[in-house]
Write an enzyme that holds these catalytic residues in place. Structure first.
Site, PDB file in Angstrom:
ATOM      1  N   ASP A 326      50.479  37.175  43.704  1.00 49.72           N
ATOM      2  CA  ASP A 326      49.788  37.469  44.112  1.00 49.72           C
ATOM      3  C   ASP A 326      50.308  38.701  45.754  1.00 49.72           C
ATOM      4  O   ASP A 326      50.859  39.418  45.395  1.00 49.72           O
ATOM      5  CB  ASP A 326      49.260  36.316  45.454  1.00 49.72           C
ATOM      6  N   ASP A 328      48.040  39.482  48.922  1.00 48.08           N
ATOM      7  CA  ASP A 328      48.173  39.435  49.907  1.00 48.08           C
ATOM      8  C   ASP A 328      49.227  38.393  50.695  1.00 48.08           C
ATOM      9  O   ASP A 328      49.643  37.138  50.226  1.00 48.08           O
ATOM     10  CB  ASP A 328      47.001  38.839  50.733  1.00 48.08           C
TER      11      ASP A 328
END
Length: 492
Positions: A326, A328
């Site tokens: 991922d 963020d």
């Protein structure tokens, strides 16, 4: 009988006409009602399925019934997962029968198999394809009607998606569940599987299953047939017939006419015996006899070809692990709807860890939800600039998968949907099961599980406690990115 049963019905489909009547039976049946009915559309594409209200449709992208069932059970949240094929006919009170079968099972029983009945024509002998379907009445562990405890599926890792057809994938799963110390019960519920006619070359196409037999042998040893009740098979005679046929063609070139005639006689005798064995139990109509004669000559070389292909594939090393991050709060510090490249700040230690994976040749990629584009808070150009800055700091990634849709858009890519994980695996050239998804939210974990990948959750201040608890049960949880890589087995 149990008054309440926590179960989900999972139905993989390629859009057969029998799907809607099946769903109407389930929706109109008595209590206990399923927590959810999940239809997994396994067509590569096409229009939406015509399903009644109250049914949830998932898309598995044409990866086969094993992958479709995996997507279904990983999406479900219930204790029991009832797998049903889209071409069966359920009794009107099937739910009540299912509850009676499952309600009193002890904890060590991980699954319950329904009883299958195959009605055959009353006015004639059954044809070859009808007799093949009738064999399901005595087959073990078939998922035409099979209920598993969800925890057993989690422990076993679900269906092996290397089985691309509706063949042997159910036996393989059941063997692994049994090897883990669980029992599988024979229930009393009765499900009808119609014996529908198939095309002229149906039995020839079915020889692709020999590749699946090779995978079963590689996984479970030479006694896998005895353990699954699959019978002895005919591969040895098919090999002899194929060798004899090839010799009959090749020996005349070598001026070995006597040996060629002998080989031709062996081939003709084996082919005649095989065809006769298939013709006698059938209706013996001209069309059926012609089909048996033609396919009996073609089946042996086809069976040998597919078995050889399967043996080679089963011994091919599986791809090494790939890591999907991922973006963020996993790679970079989260700034809501970040639209300025100057605001990109790597999570401490992340750059070095990612570079270390790249130097060791481990495929890496990014899978990121970016709904700010759909909300109008980020332009596509700003998003590209931010991602370019991430790549500038971290180095190149093998794949970037970014979903710009919002929650209500109904896309197949936005996590927790598996779309981005599946596409990332495809671009990296690995099986989704070889991927590990590392992220900070429950959506990251759910997307990984739905795709058949592993997941490691690295919680932050915004990670919800229920998400952490679910990850502890079904995936893994780590304190930081370094520990996540160790848990995933890819730490340097």
């Amino acid at each position: 009988m149990t008054a309440s049963l926590d179960y989900t019905v999972v139905i993989p489909t390629t859009g057969r006409e029998t799907l809607r009547p099946l769903l109407e039976t389930l929706l109109g049946g008595p209590d206990p009602r399923p927590a959810e009915i999940l239809v997994v559309d396994d067509r590569p594409g096409g229009s939406d399925l015509d399903v009644p209200g109250g049914v949830r449709v998932l898309r598995s992208g044409g990866r086969g019934p094993a992958a479709a069932r995996n997507l279904g059970w990983r999406t479900a949240k219930s204790e029991w997962i009832a797998f049903v094929d889209d071409d069966v006919v359920l009794a009107a009170d099937w739910a009540r029968q299912l509850a009676a079968d499952l309600g009193s099972l002890p904890p060590d029983v991980a699954a319950s198999q329904g009883r299958i009945t195959v009605p055959l024509p009353a006015d004639r002998r059954p044809a070859d394809d009808e007799r093949g379907t009738a064999g399901l009445e005595h087959a073990r562990w078939i998922t035409a009607d099979m209920a598993y405890r969800r925890r057993a599926l989690v422990e076993a890792g679900g269906f092996d998606e290397r089985f691309p057809r509706a063949f042997r994938e159910d036996s393989d799963l059941a063997l692994r569940v049994a090897e883990a110390g669980h029992r599988i019960d024979q229930g009393e519920r009765l499900t009808t599987h119609p014996a529908r006619r198939a095309g002229f070359f149906y039995s020839l196409k079915a020889q692709r299953g020999n590749a699946d037999n090779a995978l079963m042998r590689a996984k479970h040893g030479v006694l896998w047939r005895q353990r699954t009740g699959a019978g002895h098979g005919r591969l040895g005679l098919h090999v002899l017939s194929t060798v004899a046929g090839l010799a009959a063609l090749a020996l005349p070139v070598l001026r070995q006419r006597g040996k060629a005639l002998l080989a031709a006689g062996v081939w003709a005798g084996l082919t005649a015996e095989f065809a006769t064995r298939r013709i006698l139990p059938g209706p013996r109509t001209p069309g059926e006899v012609a089909r048996m004669v033609v396919t009996s000559a073609l089946i042996p070389p086809a069976a040998c070809y597919h078995r050889l292909r399967g043996e080679i594939a089963a011994r091919r090393p599986r791809p090494e692990v790939a890591v999907l991050f991922d973006r963020d709060d996993t790679l970079i510090v989260d700034v809501p709807y970040l639209n300025d490249p100057d605001g990109v700040r790597p999570v401490p230690g992340a750059v070095e860890l990612v570079r270390g994976l790249r130097e060791r040749g481990i495929p890496i990629g990014v899978v990121s939800n970016q709904s700010g584009v759909a909300k109008g808070l980020i332009t596509p150009e700003q998003l590209d600039a931010v991602n370019a800055r991430v790549q500038e700091l971290f180095g190149p990634f093998g794949t970037w998968q970014v979903c710009v849709h919002d929650d209500g858009d109904g896309c197949a890519c936005r996590k927790p949907a598996p779309g981005m994980v599946l596409r990332a695996a495809g671009e990296l050239g690995v099986d989704p099961a070889s991927c590990v998804v590392i992220g900070d939210t429950g959506a990251d974990v759910e997307a990984a599980l739905a795709a058949g990948a592993r997941a490691v959750l690295v919680p932050t201040h915004r990670t919800l406690e229920p998400e952490i608890a679910r990850a502890r049960r079904h995936a893994a949880v780590a304190r930081d990115l370094s520990e996540a890589l160790r848990v995933a087995g890819v730490a340097g």
